[in-house]
Structures are given as structure tokens and as C-alpha cells.
Design an enzyme around this catalytic site. Structure first.
Site, PDB file in Angstrom:
ATOM      1  N   ASP A  62      -6.415   0.718   1.185  1.00  0.00           N
ATOM      2  CA  ASP A  62      -6.421   0.723   2.444  1.00  0.00           C
ATOM      3  C   ASP A  62      -7.968   0.361   3.133  1.00  0.00           C
ATOM      4  O   ASP A  62      -8.584  -0.280   2.347  1.00  0.00           O
ATOM      5  CB  ASP A  62      -5.971   2.078   3.026  1.00  0.00           C
ATOM      6  N   LYS A  91       0.804  -1.247  -0.045  1.00  0.00           N
ATOM      7  CA  LYS A  91       0.090  -0.026   0.121  1.00  0.00           C
ATOM      8  C   LYS A  91       0.806   1.272  -0.032  1.00  0.00           C
ATOM      9  O   LYS A  91       0.558   2.317  -0.929  1.00  0.00           O
ATOM     10  CB  LYS A  91      -0.844  -0.018   1.297  1.00  0.00           C
TER      11      LYS A  91
END
Length: 211
Positions: free
Chosen positions: A138, A120
Site C-alpha cells: 500500500d 493488494k
């Protein structure tokens, strides 16, 4: 959900926010990288507050590394998990100095090899600092993708891959910013604000709420 519905969703999100940006404050790829590493399990607001004190003093790998773990911890102690994050950032700085001439690499594998940098975080840096069309999934994007039906998946990696495949190309570069902001402020976890949602009529969520 079909392609035309997805296109309309992103058309509306783009119309409401034509140039979406990260809410983290930064002025260089390195500052962005540090801020994103520190933002794990913390709010952007808390990270910005700490970085407002740190970056005027140290905002390069050499200057942050010179602080050491204890020195850096003093600046970021208001952020969750600050001891672990301080160790990761110091080691990250040391590796950038040793292996990358103190510059943030524009390469996924090299980024993910740095302490504290997962997929991420790498996606955020690749997109925001280097202009790649990536999808930094997320908890907000995972929730919005599943709840709306835009790109449902069983885990964050599956959602990322489906979004990369299903989001129309014209929206792909900014899509993760729109989805994060939508999840943060409208499609919230406990009680989504369906009554004031600009894509409510396109969303497949069955348990819509009334503001």
C-alpha cells in the site's frame, strides 16, 4: 542495502512486535475480504466502526446480498466512496454464492476476479486468511521501502516484486504487517519520527528529522 542490513531491520521489527496483525477487525475470511475492500482510501478505524454495526446483522454472502445496495449503503455511509463500494460488495457476494459455494477462494486469480478486489486486497486475504507469504504493498509500504532503501521501486508492483525477492525468508510472512505499521506510526508521510525510530541507524533516508 545489503542482506545483513535488511536482516537486522526485520530482526528489530520482529523483536518489537513478534506477532503483527492487521488492524481490521474480522472473524472469518469473508469478513476480512469485505473489510479490506471497504478500507480502500479509508482508515481501518472507520471501517471497523461500520463493520461493528454491519457484521452482527449480516456477515455471510447471503445475508449481505439480501441487504441490497441501498441496505448495505446505510451501514457503510461513513466510509469514503460508500456507494461504489456497496455495489462492489453486493456483486462480490453474488459471485461468491454463484461460483464459490459462498466461500472465499484461496486463489489469487479467483480473488482478483471479484469486484473491488485488486492485487493488494488479494495479497492481504491470501496472507492473513490463508497463510501465504505475500506482500500487500500500500502507500505506507511503498513509502517505507523507498525511503529506507529496503526495496526501492518506481511503482507498487516493482516494490512488491523486490520485497518478495529481497526480504529474508524467515521474515517474509509477517513483513508486510511490520512495514505497514512502521509507515503508519513512525515513518509517516510528512514528517517521519526518525528520532524515535528503532531502525534509524540502518535506514538510508538522507533527510532524517528530529522529533
Amino acid at each position: 542495502m545489503n542482506r545483513s542490513l535488511r536482516s537486522e531491520i526485520f530482526n528489530r521489527l520482529r523483536a518489537a512486535n513478534p506477532e503483527p496483525k492487521t488492524e481490521l477487525n474480522y472473524s472469518s475470511p469473508f469478513e476480512l475480504l469485505v473489510a479490506v475492500v471497504l478500507s480502500a482510501q479509508a482508515t481501518d478505524k472507520s471501517v471497523n466502526k461500520a463493520m461493528a454495526l454491519l457484521f452482527p446483522v449480516a456477515n455471510r454472502p447471503e445475508t449481505i446480498a439480501a441487504l441490497g445496495v441501498e441496505g448495505l449503503s446505510a451501514y457503510i455511509k461513513t466510509i469514503g466512496l460508500f456507494n461504489t463500494k456497496a455495489r462492489n460488495v453486493i456483486r462480490l457476494c453474488e459471485l461468491l454464492i454463484r461460483d464459490h459455494q459462498s466461500e472465499v477462494p484461496d486463489d489469487r486469480a479467483a480473488l482478483e476476479a471479484l469486484p473491488g478486489v485488486g492485487r493488494k486486497t488479494a495479497n492481504v486475504v491470501l496472507n492473513t486468511a490463508f497463510g501465504h507469504a505475500t506482500m500487500a504493498v500500500d502507500t505506507h509500504i511503498y513509502r517505507v521501502s523507498n525511503r529506507t532503501g529496503i526495496a526501492p521501486g518506481k511503482n507498487v508492483l516493482e516494490v512488491e516484486h523486490r520485497l518478495m525477492r529481497l526480504v529474508p525468508k524467515e521474515f517474509l510472512f509477517d513483513a508486510h504487517h511490520w512495514l505497514i505499521l512502521h509507515g503508519r506510526y513512525t515513518c509517516t508521510a510528512r514528517k517521519p519520527k526518525c528520532g524515535s525510530c528503532l531502525i534509524e541507524d540502518l535506514c538510508e533516508f538522507r533527510e532524517k528529522t528530529v522529533d
